[in-house]
Design a protein around this motif. Structure first.
Motif, PDB file in Angstrom:
ATOM      1  N   PHE A   1     -11.333 -13.622  -6.285  1.00  0.00           N
ATOM      2  CA  PHE A   1     -10.732 -13.532  -4.955  1.00  0.00           C
ATOM      3  C   PHE A   1     -11.784 -13.623  -3.863  1.00  0.00           C
ATOM      4  O   PHE A   1     -11.630 -14.365  -2.900  1.00  0.00           O
TER       5      PHE A   1
ATOM      6  N   PHE B   1      -3.137 -18.441  -5.494  1.00  0.00           N
ATOM      7  CA  PHE B   1      -1.838 -18.293  -6.174  1.00  0.00           C
ATOM      8  C   PHE B   1      -2.048 -18.128  -7.671  1.00  0.00           C
ATOM      9  O   PHE B   1      -1.381 -17.321  -8.321  1.00  0.00           O
TER      10      PHE B   1
ATOM     11  N   ASN C   1      -2.533  -4.635  -2.073  1.00  0.00           N
ATOM     12  CA  ASN C   1      -3.676  -5.528  -2.223  1.00  0.00           C
ATOM     13  C   ASN C   1      -4.177  -5.915  -0.846  1.00  0.00           C
ATOM     14  O   ASN C   1      -3.912  -6.993  -0.346  1.00  0.00           O
TER      15      ASN C   1
ATOM     16  N   TYR D   1      -5.923  -9.446   0.041  1.00  0.00           N
ATOM     17  CA  TYR D   1      -5.120 -10.646   0.250  1.00  0.00           C
ATOM     18  C   TYR D   1      -4.453 -10.633   1.612  1.00  0.00           C
ATOM     19  O   TYR D   1      -4.376 -11.653   2.290  1.00  0.00           O
ATOM     20  N   LEU D   2      -3.961  -9.451   1.992  1.00  0.00           N
ATOM     21  CA  LEU D   2      -3.290  -9.367   3.300  1.00  0.00           C
ATOM     22  C   LEU D   2      -4.282  -9.630   4.418  1.00  0.00           C
ATOM     23  O   LEU D   2      -3.971 -10.316   5.406  1.00  0.00           O
TER      24      LEU D   2
ATOM     25  N   LEU E   1       0.732 -17.219   1.524  1.00  0.00           N
ATOM     26  CA  LEU E   1      -0.129 -16.317   0.742  1.00  0.00           C
ATOM     27  C   LEU E   1       0.370 -14.884   0.852  1.00  0.00           C
ATOM     28  O   LEU E   1       0.386 -14.138  -0.141  1.00  0.00           O
TER      29      LEU E   1
ATOM     30  N   VAL F   1       3.446 -14.503  -1.449  1.00  0.00           N
ATOM     31  CA  VAL F   1       3.120 -14.407  -2.877  1.00  0.00           C
ATOM     32  C   VAL F   1       2.457 -13.068  -3.175  1.00  0.00           C
ATOM     33  O   VAL F   1       2.707 -12.458  -4.219  1.00  0.00           O
ATOM     34  N   THR F   2       1.612 -12.591  -2.244  1.00  0.00           N
ATOM     35  CA  THR F   2       0.962 -11.298  -2.466  1.00  0.00           C
ATOM     36  C   THR F   2       1.992 -10.180  -2.571  1.00  0.00           C
ATOM     37  O   THR F   2       1.943  -9.357  -3.485  1.00  0.00           O
ATOM     38  N   PHE F   3       2.939 -10.176  -1.633  1.00  0.00           N
ATOM     39  CA  PHE F   3       3.952  -9.114  -1.693  1.00  0.00           C
ATOM     40  C   PHE F   3       4.839  -9.272  -2.912  1.00  0.00           C
ATOM     41  O   PHE F   3       5.234  -8.275  -3.531  1.00  0.00           O
TER      42      PHE F   3
ATOM     43  N   SER G   1       3.902 -10.381  -5.743  1.00  0.00           N
ATOM     44  CA  SER G   1       3.129  -9.881  -6.866  1.00  0.00           C
ATOM     45  C   SER G   1       3.046  -8.358  -6.838  1.00  0.00           C
ATOM     46  O   SER G   1       3.142  -7.705  -7.874  1.00  0.00           O
ATOM     47  N   MET G   2       2.888  -7.800  -5.655  1.00  0.00           N
ATOM     48  CA  MET G   2       2.758  -6.339  -5.565  1.00  0.00           C
ATOM     49  C   MET G   2       4.068  -5.647  -5.899  1.00  0.00           C
ATOM     50  O   MET G   2       4.079  -4.571  -6.483  1.00  0.00           O
TER      51      MET G   2
END
Lengths: 182, 102
Positions: free
Chosen positions: A19, A57, B6, B9-10, B46, B49-51, B53-54
């Motif tokens: 990341f 992703f 996360n 990512y945010l 992004l 997708v992050t949320f 995934s979380m």
């Protein structure tokens, strides 16, 4: 607030390293997109950002959207941008006319930085050291997310899917009408 | 994936969105402005997708699919407009479009 399952959620070191590397690359490339003096270079730096998003992703285990991102964004949209550069006969090479007047530039940058500061404040204020509560759905253990995405699109989100296909048709016809010589 | 927030990512999404916003407000070449809009849309993707995934929720990725389609449609129409403008006024910037005002 949450059960022991969430408290035991591990932090994967390789994921963090990947990341970090991709994130730094993306930020540098994004800054180059908005600062470079060359339209073609901006499009090429945009490819780096889009590929970085696809890589993130994959790090997030969302392989379907990663592949779609590469196909649609890098394969189609950037190519469209390059065609646009060609068709508008934008000067290939250095160009100083790409930016606004200095006064407008300062105002724009201040507004955008204010926006960025607001988002950073909200993130730090709301999410700092907080855990999310699950709503009972667990999808990760069912083997691949692609099948679930297709199930979701073609059952729960069937009507939006149809609407989006009509939107694509409208965009197609609109582009033909706009680009026609008359 | 764990369910910790996360924040990395945010934060990355927020930075990308902010950089895109700076570009949109600072640039005046219509093509580069469209590129900056793509940058902002990608930041939002992004985040989705992050949320997703979380929260262990597939809907985040489904929404990204729809955003992708809408972005493609937007670029197609936007480039059509830019090409049509460039045909009538070569070298026109976004500021020159004020002649559209009735």
């Amino acid at each position: 607030m949450t059960g022991t399952v969430l408290a035991a959620a591990p932090v994967y070191l390789p994921q963090q390293i990947a990341f970090g590397l991709i994130a730094v690359t993306m930020i540098v490339a994004a800054i180059r997109v908005v600062t470079t003096k060359n339209v073609v270079h901006a499009a090429l730096w945009l490819i780096v950002v889009l590929a970085g998003v696809a890589a993130q992703f994959i790090v997030l285990a969302s392989e379907f959207v990663a592949v779609t991102q590469v196909l649609v964004y890098i394969g189609a949209i950037v190519v469209l941008f390059l065609f646009g550069v060609m068709l508008t006969r934008a000067p290939i090479g250095k160009e100083v006319e790409l930016d606004n007047e200095p006064a407008q530039r300062v105002v724009g940058a201040v507004v955008a930085l204010f926006l960025l500061a607001c988002m950073g404040y909200v993130l730090a204020d709301y999410f700092g050291g907080r855990k999310l509560e699950l709503n009972g759905k667990v999808v990760a253990e069912l083997g691949g997310t692609t099948a679930q995405i297709s199930d979701s699109i073609f059952s729960t989100y069937l009507v939006p899917f149809e609407v989006v296909s009509v939107l694509l048709l409208a965009a197609l016809i609109g582009a033909i009408v706009l680009a026609r010589r008359d | 994936m764990g369910n910790d927030v996360n924040i990395g990512y945010l934060t990355l999404s927020a930075i990308l969105f902010g950089v895109g916003a700076i570009g949109l407000l600072v640039r005046r070449n219509a093509l580069v402005m469209l590129m900056c809009i793509e940058l902002m849309l990608n930041a939002v993707n992004l985040t989705f997708v992050t949320f997703g995934s979380m929260l262990n929720d597939i809907t985040g990725q489904v929404v990204v699919f729809f955003v992708l389609v809408v972005a493609a449609a937007e670029v197609v129409v936007g480039l059509g407009i830019i090409v049509a403008v460039a045909r009538r006024r070569p070298g026109a910037t976004a500021d020159d479009l004020r002649v559209l005002r009735g």
